[in-house]
Scaffold this active site. Structure first.
Site, mmCIF file in Angstrom:
data_model
loop_
_atom_site.group_PDB
_atom_site.id
_atom_site.type_symbol
_atom_site.label_atom_id
_atom_site.label_comp_id
_atom_site.label_asym_id
_atom_site.label_seq_id
_atom_site.Cartn_x
_atom_site.Cartn_y
_atom_site.Cartn_z
ATOM 1 N N LYS A 140 99.975 -25.471 62.502
ATOM 2 C CA LYS A 140 101.149 -26.060 62.160
ATOM 3 C C LYS A 140 101.027 -27.680 63.280
ATOM 4 O O LYS A 140 100.999 -27.466 64.578
ATOM 5 C CB LYS A 140 102.039 -25.740 61.759
ATOM 6 C CG LYS A 140 102.880 -24.482 63.198
ATOM 7 C CD LYS A 140 103.787 -25.295 63.872
ATOM 8 C CE LYS A 140 103.954 -24.172 65.275
ATOM 9 N NZ LYS A 140 104.566 -24.881 66.744
ATOM 10 N N MET B 223 99.948 -24.233 68.636
ATOM 11 C CA MET B 223 99.518 -24.516 66.654
ATOM 12 C C MET B 223 99.411 -23.507 65.988
ATOM 13 O O MET B 223 99.415 -23.552 64.887
ATOM 14 C CB MET B 223 98.218 -25.025 66.788
ATOM 15 C CG MET B 223 97.973 -26.532 67.559
ATOM 16 S SD MET B 223 96.695 -27.553 67.661
ATOM 17 C CE MET B 223 97.006 -28.205 65.336
ATOM 18 N N SER C 251 100.459 -16.291 64.705
ATOM 19 C CA SER C 251 101.357 -16.633 63.529
ATOM 20 C C SER C 251 100.089 -17.556 62.166
ATOM 21 O O SER C 251 101.098 -16.135 61.087
ATOM 22 C CB SER C 251 102.175 -17.754 63.363
ATOM 23 O OG SER C 251 103.264 -17.252 64.544
ATOM 24 N N ASP D 168 107.270 -18.300 63.551
ATOM 25 C CA ASP D 168 106.943 -19.509 62.764
ATOM 26 C C ASP D 168 105.969 -18.927 61.914
ATOM 27 O O ASP D 168 105.039 -19.741 60.858
ATOM 28 C CB ASP D 168 105.558 -20.120 63.791
ATOM 29 C CG ASP D 168 106.073 -20.838 64.367
ATOM 30 O OD1 ASP D 168 107.775 -21.630 64.477
ATOM 31 O OD2 ASP D 168 105.374 -21.187 65.360
#
Ligand code: C5P
Length: 318
Positions: free
Chosen positions: A15, A113, A117, A150
């Protein structure tokens, strides 16, 4: 009864936070109230789970040497959560002995990033499929939130607004595809350390912060598919703290800007930096400029939004 495959592979995406606004720290939990806009991008890890007499974990790929291979790995804990839950409902406990977890990494480790997670979200989905527990989205999301702030987004993917710890999600309406260039650092940053550095900087200034709210202008730009406006509204409150801990990131950001990026930002708690490009060709131009400058240890291109953790069809990989 659901079928139980021998092995299951799930792909989960990295992400980038297009906006990461950090509010006050909750003294009781140590967590900060966030308003953030996540986007999942096409930089992915694959997690394969197969039945085994005892649980084990192996890692290969980018940064593998820095990843724990024991119960300290979030993917291991994710598989355990599903196993515990399965034990409650399933009479045939013999089916759940151990699980061999194999992680293939492309997402940078400790890079801001959500690589850990992503692996945890992938392990949740894979364990659910391997053991046929059919937990459903709500229960998987609750388990994800227990693993880390996250992880729920890594399950969901796409583009979403996160509030509370970043774990309460509302999908955002987005037009178009966004072209990103990521510059990796050869040294990771610890997320708790970056939050603590922001607290320190704020205390030094005597700064009081209010509860944050995602910016309407950014959400409108995403809805319109206006990459230039999205680039102008990228914002990360953790950037100052990440730059304070790794000052050379300022140079990387400057090179991206010189290459004409629509916007450049530290990704999450860093040290990865993210640059938004107009299109594929522009992204290639920025990537070449960053690589040639020597301001980054490695450079990668990706697009977003992409889906969250999803099963790969082992018979015919699309
Ligand atoms: O939930 P997760 O383990 O990913 O969070 C890592 C660390 O990041 C937390 O221990 C905390 O120090 C910091 N954090 C925070 N506020 C958030 C999310 C994370 O302070 N909303």
């Amino acid at each position: 009864m659901p079928t139980r495959p021998d092995a299951v592979t799930v792909r989960a995406a990295a992400k980038v936070n297009l906006e990461l606004l950090v509010g006050p720290r909750d003294e009781a939990t140590g967590y900060h109230e966030l308003a953030t806009v996540f986007q999942a991008v096409s930089l992915t890890d694959d997690v394969t789970l197969s039945h085994a007499p005892a649980t084990s974990l192996t890692v290969e790929g980018r940064g593998a040497e820095h990843v724990p291979t024991d119960a300290g790995n979030l993917a291991w804990r994710a598989a355990e959560l599903v196993a515990d839950r399965a034990g409650v409902d399933h009479a045939d406990l013999d089916a759940i002995r151990g699980v061999a977890i194999a992680i293939r990494k492309d997402i940078p480790v400790a890079g801001g990033m959500a690589g850990g997670s992503a692996d945890a979200a992938a392990a949740l989905v894979a364990a659910d499929a391997l053991w046929g527990t059919a937990l459903g989205a709500d229960e998987l999301t609750a388990m994800a939130a227990r693993l880390g702030a996250d992880v729920p987004f890594s399950l969901l993917g796409g583009t979403a607004v996160g509030t509370a710890r970043g774990d309460v999600l509302t999908p955002a309406m987005v037009r178009g595809t966004y072209h990103w260039v990521f510059a990796f650092s050869d040294e990771g940053l610890s997320t708790p350390r970056v939050f603590a550095e922001l607290d320190r900087l704020r205390a030094e200034r005597g700064e009081q912060v209010a509860a944050p709210r995602a910016s309407e202008a950014l959400l409108a730009a995403l809805l319109a598919g206006d990459a230039e406006a999205v680039g102008r509204h990228l914002r990360n409150d953790l950037q100052e703290a990440a730059l304070s801990l790794q000052p050379r990131l300022a140079e990387t950001l400057a090179v991206g800007e010189e290459c004409g990026a629509l916007g450049g930002i530290v990704s999450g708690s860093g040290p990865t930096t993210a640059f938004l490009a107009r299109d594929r060709e522009h992204a290639l131009h920025i990537a070449v400029g960053l690589a040639a400058s020597g301001a980054a240890a490695d450079v990668s291109r990706a697009t977003g939004p992409v889906p969250g953790a999803r099963l790969l069809d082992n018979r015919k990989d699309k």
